[in-house]
Design an enzyme around this catalytic site. Structure first.
Site, PDB file in Angstrom:
ATOM      1  N   GLN A 272     -94.351 -26.167 -40.450  1.00 44.21           N
ATOM      2  CA  GLN A 272     -93.394 -25.935 -39.373  1.00 44.21           C
ATOM      3  C   GLN A 272     -93.191 -27.177 -38.505  1.00 44.21           C
ATOM      4  O   GLN A 272     -92.287 -27.204 -37.669  1.00 44.21           O
ATOM      5  CB  GLN A 272     -93.867 -24.772 -38.499  1.00 44.21           C
ATOM      6  CG  GLN A 272     -95.114 -25.083 -37.690  1.00 44.21           C
ATOM      7  CD  GLN A 272     -95.684 -23.872 -36.982  1.00 44.21           C
ATOM      8  OE1 GLN A 272     -96.393 -23.070 -37.571  1.00 44.21           O
ATOM      9  NE2 GLN A 272     -95.357 -23.732 -35.704  1.00 44.21           N
ATOM     10  N   CYS A 278     -93.564 -20.765 -35.822  1.00 46.23           N
ATOM     11  CA  CYS A 278     -94.476 -20.041 -36.713  1.00 46.23           C
ATOM     12  C   CYS A 278     -93.935 -18.663 -37.049  1.00 46.23           C
ATOM     13  O   CYS A 278     -94.026 -18.205 -38.182  1.00 46.23           O
ATOM     14  CB  CYS A 278     -95.859 -19.920 -36.084  1.00 46.23           C
ATOM     15  SG  CYS A 278     -95.890 -19.087 -34.476  1.00 46.23           S
ATOM     16  N   HIS A 424    -100.385 -16.703 -32.618  1.00 41.54           N
ATOM     17  CA  HIS A 424     -99.802 -17.424 -33.758  1.00 41.54           C
ATOM     18  C   HIS A 424     -99.424 -16.426 -34.837  1.00 41.54           C
ATOM     19  O   HIS A 424    -100.209 -15.545 -35.178  1.00 41.54           O
ATOM     20  CB  HIS A 424    -100.872 -18.401 -34.264  1.00 41.54           C
ATOM     21  CG  HIS A 424    -100.440 -19.281 -35.391  1.00 41.54           C
ATOM     22  ND1 HIS A 424     -99.178 -19.832 -35.482  1.00 41.54           N
ATOM     23  CD2 HIS A 424    -101.124 -19.741 -36.469  1.00 41.54           C
ATOM     24  CE1 HIS A 424     -99.111 -20.574 -36.582  1.00 41.54           C
ATOM     25  NE2 HIS A 424    -100.272 -20.536 -37.195  1.00 41.54           N
TER      26      HIS A 424
END
Ligand SMILES: *[C@@H]1O[C@H](CO)[C@@H](O)[C@H](O)[C@H]1NC(C)=O
Ligand SMILES: *[C@@H]1O[C@H](CO)[C@@H](O)[C@H](O)[C@H]1NC(C)=O
Length: 483
Positions: A272, A278, A424
């Site tokens: 990324q 993400c 995340h």
């Protein structure tokens, strides 16, 4: 994962809010609201923080006439004509409209909600106000969002107000370090922490990543979901019912979608880069893998995270977003292009896409049916039956040194590199039991390149909601191309 703009940003809107609190429609209020949102957004990205219990009760939704709603942010829709609808939200996930039609709803993380009833889907974020380093969340209100029929043909914008129980007199105020953050330092690999992690436990190994040395800590945090994305009240996984326990009991001991009788159904690991995307990578990775599964690997598209970053109004570009709204809602409402028609740039570039066939999803939901209903057994069932599942988990300072093994939070956070806890998004592709460590684990695909961790993957302890990884899984069903 966080929201970009405050909706309520001036004193005028406090007036509006108090009018709305009285439960009345008021053209002036609507006007003030609509003007107010056109004001420049504040500099900071601050998460609103609302809870499931805030949703329960009766809501009045005000639809604004908005012909271009589908392609609009809705926050800038002019027009004061509104129609109204009252929808009651009841535990655990029941939505009932004025005519008695019954549907469903879910909280979306701590940020917003989606309601589906009588053929319509309503989705909005909660509003919040940032002032002098303090965030005030208005959890009994919905800032302008989108309503459309389940076929995504008719669209309108709407905003909302909970009317029963009545508005909180005192909104939730969260003291926050926000916009006036001191400039952050550069990340320095800290061999003392690496050694300490490897000394106090043997379940996973830490190592230094030279490529992160001297990079801004904020950049590392952005790769991990953004420094302000942590939940003030992390979700918890739900209890396992007897039925689910029995069903999960008949699943294989181990599973890995990269090797199902020698066949790989997982697309390659990507990177990324320095964008907080993400959520887009993890969402695309789920759809890519599930398309491979559904078509027995005859379709293997790589989907475009840049389309999400640049074009989605349901997320905040490189500042973050939520897999539920991307792998699920955005993919259903707008469809996903392949990488070639909107290649990855890793920045908040303008929405530029080449027209081409898109991949849509037919269904999406939090595993368990709604936010708060997820658990380890349900995740394994969905994983084996339908394909990899996208999850969020809390990233602590020790995680950035992960090299191999079964990760669990050691509590050894790095004082030299004060890493703020983030959330995340990643993709679970399998599970198993590690004889060396004696731990059950999930196998997880990350989006930090193939050089990171175990060839771009990591394993994390399974069965104890490690870092909240068993509480917010999302499942979605992509539709392959015809023929
Ligand atoms: C803002 O916060 C600072 C520090 O807490 C305080 O000294 C100051 O008076 C506040 N300003 C306003 C306008 O509330
Ligand atoms: C799926 O693909 C594999 C490998 O190409 C093949 O051996 C298998 O027969 C296919 N399965 C079905 C149901 O077509």
């Amino acid at each position: 994962m966080r929201i970009k703009h405050t909706w309520i940003s001036s004193g005028d809107q406090s007036v509006c809010l108090s009018i709305m609190a009285a439960g009345t429609t008021n053209a002036l209020c609507v006007l003030v609201m609509l003007l107010g949102v056109a004001a420049p957004p504040t500099a900071a990205d601050i998460p609103v923080n609302c809870m499931y219990s805030d949703l329960l009760g009766s809501w009045r939704f005000f639809m604004t006439r908005a012909p271009g709603a589908r392609f609009s942010t809705c926050s800038d829709q002019a027009g004061s004509d509104t129609t109204q609808e009252v929808i009651k939200l009841q535990s655990p996930n029941i939505a009932i409209d004025e005519h008695g039609n019954q549907g469903t709803f879910t909280l979306i993380y701590n940020q917003g909600f989606e309601v589906e009833v009588a053929g319509y889907k309503w989705f909005a974020f909660f509003p919040f106000l940032e002032s002098n380093g303090t965030v005030t969340s208005y959890c009994d209100k919905a800032r302008p969002g989108w309503v459309h029929d389940v076929m995504a043909r008719q669209w309108s914008c709407f905003y909302g107000q909970r009317i029963d129980p009545p508005a909180n007199k005192i909104p939730l105020v969260i003291a926050h370090h926000s916009s006036k953050r001191v400039p952050r330092q550069l990340f320095k690999n800290n061999p003392n922490i690496v050694n300490a992690i490897n000394r106090i436990q043997t379940k996973w190994k830490a190592r230094q990543y030279p490529e992160y040395h001297d990079k801004p800590l904020e950049m590392l945090e952005k790769r991990a979901g953004g420094s302000l994305s942590r939940l003030l009240t992390p979700p918890q996984s739900a209890p396992v019912t007897q039925d689910v326990k029995r069903l999960a009991g008949s699943l294989p001991e181990t599973w890995d979608w990269r090797d199902v009788n020698g066949i790989n159904f997982v697309s390659p690991v990507r990177d990324q880069e320095n964008c907080g995307s993400c959520y887009a990578f993890a969402s695309m990775a789920m759809l890519e893998s599930r398309l491979r599964i559904i078509t027995n690997n005859t379709e293997q598209p790589i989907l475009s995270p840049q389309q999400v970053v640049s074009c989605s109004h349901y997320s905040q570009g490189c500042e973050g977003g939520f897999p539920y709204l991307i792998a699920g809602k955005y993919a259903q409402d707008f469809g996903m292009l392949e990488e070639a028609y909107c290649p990855y740039k890793g920045v908040d570039a303008p929405c530029q896409v080449q027209p081409h066939a898109r991949y849509f999803v037919s269904d999406y939901q939090y595993v368990g049916g709604f936010y708060g209903a997820c658990n380890e057994a349900l995740m394994r069932l969905d994983l084996v039956n339908n394909g990899p599942v996208v999850v969020g988990f809390q990233v602590y300072g020790d995680f950035k040194y992960y090299s191999s093994g079964v990760y669990h939070h050691t509590g050894l956070d790095d004082a030299f590199n004060p890493f703020e806890q983030t959330n995340h998004a990643v993709l679970i592709v399998g599970y198993g039991h590690d004889a060396t460590s004696g731990l059950d684990f999930w196998t997880v695909k990350n989006s930090w390149g193939e050089e990171w961790g175990e060839d771009g993957y990591f394993r994390i302890r399974r069965g104890n909601d490690e870092c909240a990884i068993e509480s917010i899984a999302v499942t979605a069903t992509p539709i392959p191309q015809l023929g």
